[in-house]
Design a protein around this motif. Structure first.
Motif, short mmCIF file in Angstrom:
data_model
loop_
_atom_site.label_atom_id
_atom_site.label_comp_id
_atom_site.label_asym_id
_atom_site.label_seq_id
_atom_site.Cartn_x
_atom_site.Cartn_y
_atom_site.Cartn_z
N TRP A 132 1.92 8.67 -6.35
CA TRP A 132 2.69 9.98 -6.14
C TRP A 132 3.62 9.99 -7.33
O TRP A 132 3.42 11.17 -7.80
N GLY A 141 1.23 4.16 -2.77
CA GLY A 141 0.86 5.40 -2.94
C GLY A 141 2.22 5.89 -3.50
O GLY A 141 2.22 7.36 -3.85
N ALA A 159 -5.27 9.63 10.19
CA ALA A 159 -4.71 9.63 9.04
C ALA A 159 -4.91 8.56 7.89
O ALA A 159 -4.37 9.00 7.11
N CYS A 160 -5.36 7.76 8.57
CA CYS A 160 -5.68 6.41 7.42
C CYS A 160 -6.19 6.87 5.65
O CYS A 160 -6.56 7.11 5.35
N TYR A 214 -4.38 9.42 4.00
CA TYR A 214 -3.38 8.65 3.03
C TYR A 214 -4.70 8.48 2.24
O TYR A 214 -4.30 7.99 0.99
N TRP A 215 -5.84 7.70 2.39
CA TRP A 215 -6.50 7.15 1.19
C TRP A 215 -6.98 7.94 0.29
O TRP A 215 -6.79 7.73 -1.06
N LEU A 225 -5.39 10.76 -0.58
CA LEU A 225 -4.32 11.18 -1.06
C LEU A 225 -3.76 10.13 -2.51
O LEU A 225 -3.84 11.14 -3.26
N THR A 226 -4.00 9.14 -1.49
CA THR A 226 -3.69 8.53 -2.88
C THR A 226 -4.73 8.07 -3.82
O THR A 226 -4.34 7.71 -5.24
N ASN A 253 -7.13 0.38 -3.73
CA ASN A 253 -7.07 1.20 -2.70
C ASN A 253 -7.86 1.68 -1.83
O ASN A 253 -8.17 1.59 -0.41
N PHE A 293 -8.01 0.59 2.46
CA PHE A 293 -8.37 1.36 3.30
C PHE A 293 -9.38 0.88 3.95
O PHE A 293 -9.16 1.22 5.71
N TYR A 339 0.63 -1.66 0.37
CA TYR A 339 -0.14 0.09 0.42
C TYR A 339 1.07 0.99 -0.07
O TYR A 339 0.64 1.87 -0.48
N ALA A 340 1.73 1.34 1.14
CA ALA A 340 2.75 2.27 0.70
C ALA A 340 3.23 2.66 -0.59
O ALA A 340 3.17 3.50 -1.52
#
Length: 728
Positions: free
Chosen positions: A71, A67, A395-396, A399-400, A402-403, A474, A478, A63-64
């Motif tokens: 990006w 992302g 935070a989750c 991140y979701w 943004l991804t 994604n 999440f 998952y990282a």
């Protein structure tokens, strides 16, 4: 003096309970036997569901990586800024479009679908302009007026392609080469795009005071065609203007919003402290208060409804009014008060019926909440653990989101051949604008006048072809992370409250730092089990989301059978999600106590509940309803104070109230925030009640109340729940 373990004085007090280890094995497993060494949550543990733990760790690293890839390929500007036919952003700094932030469509009549406009795939030339046209003109009219005055061309040319400066070029060639639009109409900016500015005169929709007009080719056009081209967009609320006003209201009222949230925090803490010492009195007061408030609401709705029925024009349907930012508009409609009246009356009747027929269950729920108050009173740190969960969930979500944005904007600019000739074989094929003029396409006799124009963002690589699957991945990860963090909170709190229950002398035998110890056990030994349960729930949620997506896609299709099947599937998966959530909840409690894997814990929790099914029925959802009333009471009280303040109905501080565009913006923020704050505190109570109940059922099976096997429950808990099978 420390309280002693509870042992009934007579055997008749426990004659309905099975002796520890004496009960025969039934269809729901064998009851737990007496174990003198059992002291609550097992300390000697082993890692459970290791395979799922490894998979979970690999998924997190993947998952990282997803992302990072998103990006590297994505560009959020594609989601925020419009793009012209050359693939350049309107308003982008250090480009020729730096002072041209608005997108203009040469022929908006080709954009019949509003989704085409938003997705930048309208099959017409698009260019960036500094402002939208404010007058009506056709290219033919411009050529005629240019002979008299050159200013007509100077105004018209700003909507033509850059570098084009030949007002004498024949209209047919201009339209073939798409050098200029065939006509311009008065427009307004919407989402950084020029859309026709429709004005209503005496019930008739016009543009530039016209209902019909002719374009450069002398073809008759009507305002209806323009409306159809912008259908679904011009009818929406001006989102940009509304968002600006909302942000202004937040800027003016944020100190008062913060004060309202702090007030709700203080009210929640006071409620919990009172619940610790006066649980019965406070809960009955809460129930009576909610009943009286609902009754007052029913009376108020009845009075307003009778008053509005005598007023002309109040019988308009809410659907006909549409979306309005002024809430007073809805309060002038009888249908609004009818909906409120029915809703409040149903809620009032439901609570009264519960008090009449389930009054003994309410007493049992109050006793459980009183016992939970004692447990939380000894371990106050549990009240603030939901704050950690909230930060992890935030935070989750960040991140979701943004991804998802970077994935959605990670396509490359795709150019397509657009030809005015129907017989062009290369029409709609991919092209390269840098080499198009020297390619065979531009020289083909069947493709004269063809252009290589920007179409959309996409790509032909494997990465771009599987973008949809990456978005689904994604979303699934999440959901998995969200459910994992909720499972971690439940398991941690369950282990903490189990340590309290199984302590023989309270609070002396409660282990030091029980919350931290429980959290460390859950992370060290049971990450795989928590991830396993969270994955099962996440898959069910993903399927339900996909079904809702399909329903949205088929909404415009006249197929009753498909919609009926989708509705049935949605209902089934909704029920399945609730069942899985309930089973996971109890499984996490057993994991926290006994340290076994997820499947074994889920089975033992189910069997334990089935062996005590009558007691489960007694407590079923009643405690949740009582806690819900407490949350509603806190949110409603804080919301009422906020309403009186924002509408300047408190004489002492009415001058301090800010001047707002929409008072409901801070009001809704305060009410929703107050409810969430109260929910965070009360969710600890709900988890404590469920844990104590399972421990109570286990206690009844392990012990018989004798001096050798005394109960660890309180006398009041045994008196109410010990013979709950007699409650009806």
């Amino acid at each position: 003096m420390a309280p002693r373990r509870y042992a009934p004085r007579s055997s008749s007090a426990v004659q309905s309970e099975p002796r520890g280890g004496a009960a025969p094995r039934g269809p729901y497993g064998e009851p737990h036997k007496f174990d003198p060494s059992f002291r609550g949550p097992v300390r000697r543990r082993f890692c459970t569901d290791i395979l799922c733990c490894l998979i979970f760790i690999v998924v997190i690293f993947s998952y990282a990586a997803l992302g990072i890839v998103a990006w590297l390929h994505g560009d959020p500007r594609k989601m925020l800024y419009p793009t012209d036919s050359s693939g350049q952003f309107c308003g982008q700094k250090e480009t020729s479009n730096a002072r041209k932030p608005i997108l203009f469509y040469f022929n908006i009549l080709k954009c019949a679908n509003p989704a085409i406009l938003i997705n930048l795939q309208c099959p017409t030339t698009q260019m960036c302009v500094s402002k939208c046209p404010n007058r009506f003109a056709t290219y033919t009219e411009m050529q005629q007026q240019h002979k008299l005055k050159k200013s007509y061309w100077e105004y018209y040319r700003q909507f033509c392609k850059p570098g084009f400066n030949n007002p004498y070029k024949p209209v047919s060639q201009v339209l073939r080469d798409e050098d200029c639009p065939s006509m311009i109409v008065p427009s307004r900016t919407f989402l950084q795009r020029c859309l026709p500015d429709f004005i209503t005169h005496n019930g008739t929709v016009t543009v530039a005071n016209r209902t019909s007009f002719k374009d450069a080719l002398e073809m008759a056009r009507s305002v209806t065609e323009l409306q159809h081209a912008a259908k679904g967009i011009t009818g929406l609320v001006d989102t940009k203007e509304l968002s600006i006003k909302v942000m202004e209201d937040y800027a003016k009222s944020w100190p008062w919003i913060l004060l309202g949230l702090l007030l709700s925090l203080a009210a929640s803490l006071v409620f919990i402290l009172l619940l610790r010492f006066t649980a019965g009195w406070l809960l009955w007061t809460t129930i009576i208060s909610v009943v009286l408030l609902l009754a007052y609401g029913v009376c108020l709705c009845s009075v307003e409804l009778s008053r509005l029925r005598r007023r002309p024009g109040s019988n308009v349907a809410i659907v006909e009014v549409g979306l309005q930012t002024d809430l007073q508009v809805y309060l002038q409609l009888t249908q609004t008060w009818i909906v409120l009246l029915v809703s409040l009356a149903v809620a009032e009747a439901s609570i009264l019926l519960m008090l009449i027929f389930l009054r003994r269950r309410v007493q049992v729920a109050i006793a459980m909440l009183r016992e939970a108050s004692k447990a939380i009173g000894h371990i106050m740190s549990t009240l603030f653990f939901p704050l950690i969960t909230f930060l992890l969930l935030a935070a989750c979500f960040f991140y979701w989101a943004l991804t998802a944005v970077y994935l959605a904007s990670s396509g490359e600019a795709v150019y397509k051949v657009m030809s005015p000739e129907v017989g062009c074989l290369h029409a709609n094929s991919t092209c390269d604008p840098e080499t198009f003029n020297i390619s065979n396409v531009s020289e083909s006799a069947l493709c004269l006048g063809s252009q290589c124009l920007f179409a959309f963002y996409g790509g032909e690589t494997a990465y771009h072809r599987y973008l949809f699957l990456l978005q689904l991945s994604n979303l699934l990860v999440f959901l998995w992370l969200v459910n994992f963090h909720l499972a971690l909170e439940q398991c941690t709190l369950a282990g903490t409250f189990a340590s309290y229950y199984w302590a023989r002398r309270k609070p002396q035998d409660i282990p030091p730092c029980p919350l931290l110890s429980s959290f460390c056990r859950a992370i060290r030994y049971h990450t795989g089990s928590l991830a396993f349960g969270a994955l099962i729930l996440s898959v069910a949620q993903l399927v339900r989301i996909l079904l809702e997506y399909l329903e949205q896609k088929l909404r415009g299709v006249d197929n009753s059978l498909s919609r009926f099947i989708l509705r049935c599937l949605q209902c089934c998966f909704w029920c399945l999600e609730k069942v899985i959530r309930y089973m996971n909840h109890n499984a996490y409690i057993m994991v926290a106590i006994y340290g076994k894997n997820f499947c074994t814990s889920a089975r033992e929790a189910f069997f334990l509940l089935m062996r005590n099914v009558v007691r489960v029925a007694v407590l079923d959802r009643v405690t949740d309803l009582l806690l819900f009333m407490g949350k509603v009471l806190i949110a409603g009280a804080v919301g009422a104070i906020a309403y009186l303040f924002l509408t300047r109905k408190i004489p002492v501080i009415q001058e301090e109230a800010p001047n707002l565009n929409y008072y409901w913006v801070p009001l809704l923020t305060v009410v929703i925030g107050a409810y969430l704050i109260a929910h965070g505190f009360f969710s600890v109570y709900a988890m404590c009640v469920d844990t104590l109940f399972l421990c109570f059922c286990d206690d009844l099976e392990r012990h018989d109340g004798s001096s050798e096997k005394p109960f660890l429950m309180s006398p009041e808990l045994h008196r109410i729940l010990g013979k709950s099978s007699q409650l009806h």
